[in-house]
Design an enzyme around this catalytic site. Structure first.
Site, short mmCIF file in Angstrom:
data_model
loop_
_atom_site.label_atom_id
_atom_site.label_comp_id
_atom_site.label_asym_id
_atom_site.label_seq_id
_atom_site.Cartn_x
_atom_site.Cartn_y
_atom_site.Cartn_z
N GLU A 69 -66.90 39.19 -30.60
CA GLU A 69 -66.20 39.57 -29.37
C GLU A 69 -64.74 39.15 -29.37
O GLU A 69 -63.95 39.63 -28.57
CB GLU A 69 -66.92 39.00 -28.14
N THR A 70 -64.39 38.24 -30.31
CA THR A 70 -63.02 37.74 -30.34
C THR A 70 -62.45 37.80 -31.75
O THR A 70 -63.15 37.47 -32.72
CB THR A 70 -62.99 36.26 -29.87
#
Ligand SMILES: O=C(CO)[C@H](O)[C@H](O)COP(=O)(O)O
Length: 367
Positions: free
Chosen positions: A85-86
């Site tokens: 997600e990052t």
């Protein structure tokens, strides 16, 4: 062959840049971190808690040996993008080289944002503050907010805050404006920095340099105006002020300060101070986990949901591995394919590719 985790751990032990290094000094005497009384209110003892945790992690890794997996060329960028997600991006060699943007960066960042990915930028370069980096991103046509930027100048100030650096103590700075700006924002008193750049030493008989006995930490970052005055001042503080900390923003050997050549990095300034004090610094920049822990706490991100993208094996990739993240090496900076594949290289990222714009093809990137 060793596992990637084991490889990382061996490198961690070898990179004294890491605060996980077990030997530190207190009142000019070496102490093992595990021997500290961490319940003490004294800030010089408190900082050991952070390092002690890193130390435990490092020892755990040292104990785990598996078969080493070589880095794989990035064949399916989409799968990697979907798996996290990052994205943490290193800056020099990934986003830019000196003041020159690397091709395809704006489109790649836009694409990742459109997929809802969180983007974070981590740089070991301490010459600018977060705000000043915000301006640099803007000048290069990239829309990045200050909160997404973690520079080692900021890390130095954040580290001092995290150990409750006493209000009545001062920091002696070897480095440029970025460190001063971040110390100001953190409300920490300092001296030195660029204004000591013109100072000269005249070694006449009987000459003795006075120093401020209230200096409780020396922060050393990249400094184009490094000189003998600064070396001597920092040396006096570290050797003579009881409990004075020696903090390095980074120990990078070389870096692309311009796009034309590699230049001596922050490791050269820190090497000089290590040489005169015979002390190893507490490193707050990559590959130490300080910034990783800081940003993952701040944003509430699970480290397994992060992909660290960098151009340097011994800082960026190790930083990602020390933090338990996925890692992608790009060959747009200091590391060549030959260096990655050399039998002497012990740091293997999960994946490698030429540059971050290879993400745009979403398919095999030819390396
Ligand atoms: O010593 C340095 C100059 O200060 C650093 O090596 C350098 O600039 C690294 O930057 P990045 O982490 O963005 O690759």
């Amino acid at each position: 062959m060793l596992s990637r985790a084991a490889t990382a751990s061996l490198s961690v032990s070898a990179v004294s840049a890491n605060p996980s290094k077990s030997l530190i000094f207190f009142n000019n005497y070496p102490k093992f971190l595990c021997g500290f009384n961490t319940s003490s209110k004294n800030h010089f003892l408190n900082f050991s808690r952070l390092s002690w945790n890193a130390n435990k992690t490092s020892r755990r890794r040292t104990q785990s040996f598996r078969a080493m997996a070589s880095a794989q060329p990035l064949a399916d960028a989409e799968a990697l993008i979907d798996s996290v997600e990052t994205f943490i991006f290193d800056c020099d060699g990934v986003i830019w080289k000196g003041d020159k943007l690397i091709s395809g960066v704006p489109e790649t960042l836009d694409m990742l944002r459109s997929k809802g990915k969180r983007l974070v930028f981590v740089t070991n370069n301490s010459t600018k503050s977060r705000k000043q980096y915000g301006k640099k991103f803007e000048t290069l046509g990239l829309s990045v907010s200050e909160e997404e930027i973690f520079a080692s100048s900021f890390a130095a100030a954040a580290y001092l805050k995290s150990i409750d650096f006493p209000k009545d103590k001062k920091v002696y700075v070897i480095g440029e404006d970025g460190i001063l700006k971040e110390l100001d924002l953190a409300g920490i008193q300092y001296l030195g920095g660029p204004e000591d750049g013109d100072k000269k030493i005249e070694l006449k008989p009987g000459f003795l340099m006075e120093h401020d006995t209230d200096v409780g930490a020396v922060v050393v970052g990249f400094d184009r105006y490094f000189n003998y005055y600064k070396i001597q001042y920092a040396t006096l503080c570290i050797r003579e002020n009881p409990g004075c900390l020696f903090i390095a923003t980074n120990r990078d050997a070389v870096t692309h300060l311009t796009d034309a050549q590699e230049w001596a990095g922050g490791g050269s300034m820190n090497g000089a101070i290590s040489g005169s004090t015979q002390r190893e610094p507490i490193v707050v920049g990559k590959p130490s986990t300080f910034m990783m822990d800081y940003l993952s706490n701040k944003f509430g991100i699970q480290k397994s949901q992060i992909c660290m993208v960098g151009d340097r094996l011994d800082t960026d990739i190790l930083f990602g591995q020390n933090g338990g993240c996925k890692t992608l090496l790009v060959l747009s900076g200091v590391t060549t394919s030959e260096m990655l594949k050399s039998p002497n290289n012990t740091i293997q990222p999960d994946f490698y590719t030429n540059k971050i714009s290879d993400f745009l093809s979403l398919k095999a990137a030819t390396v």
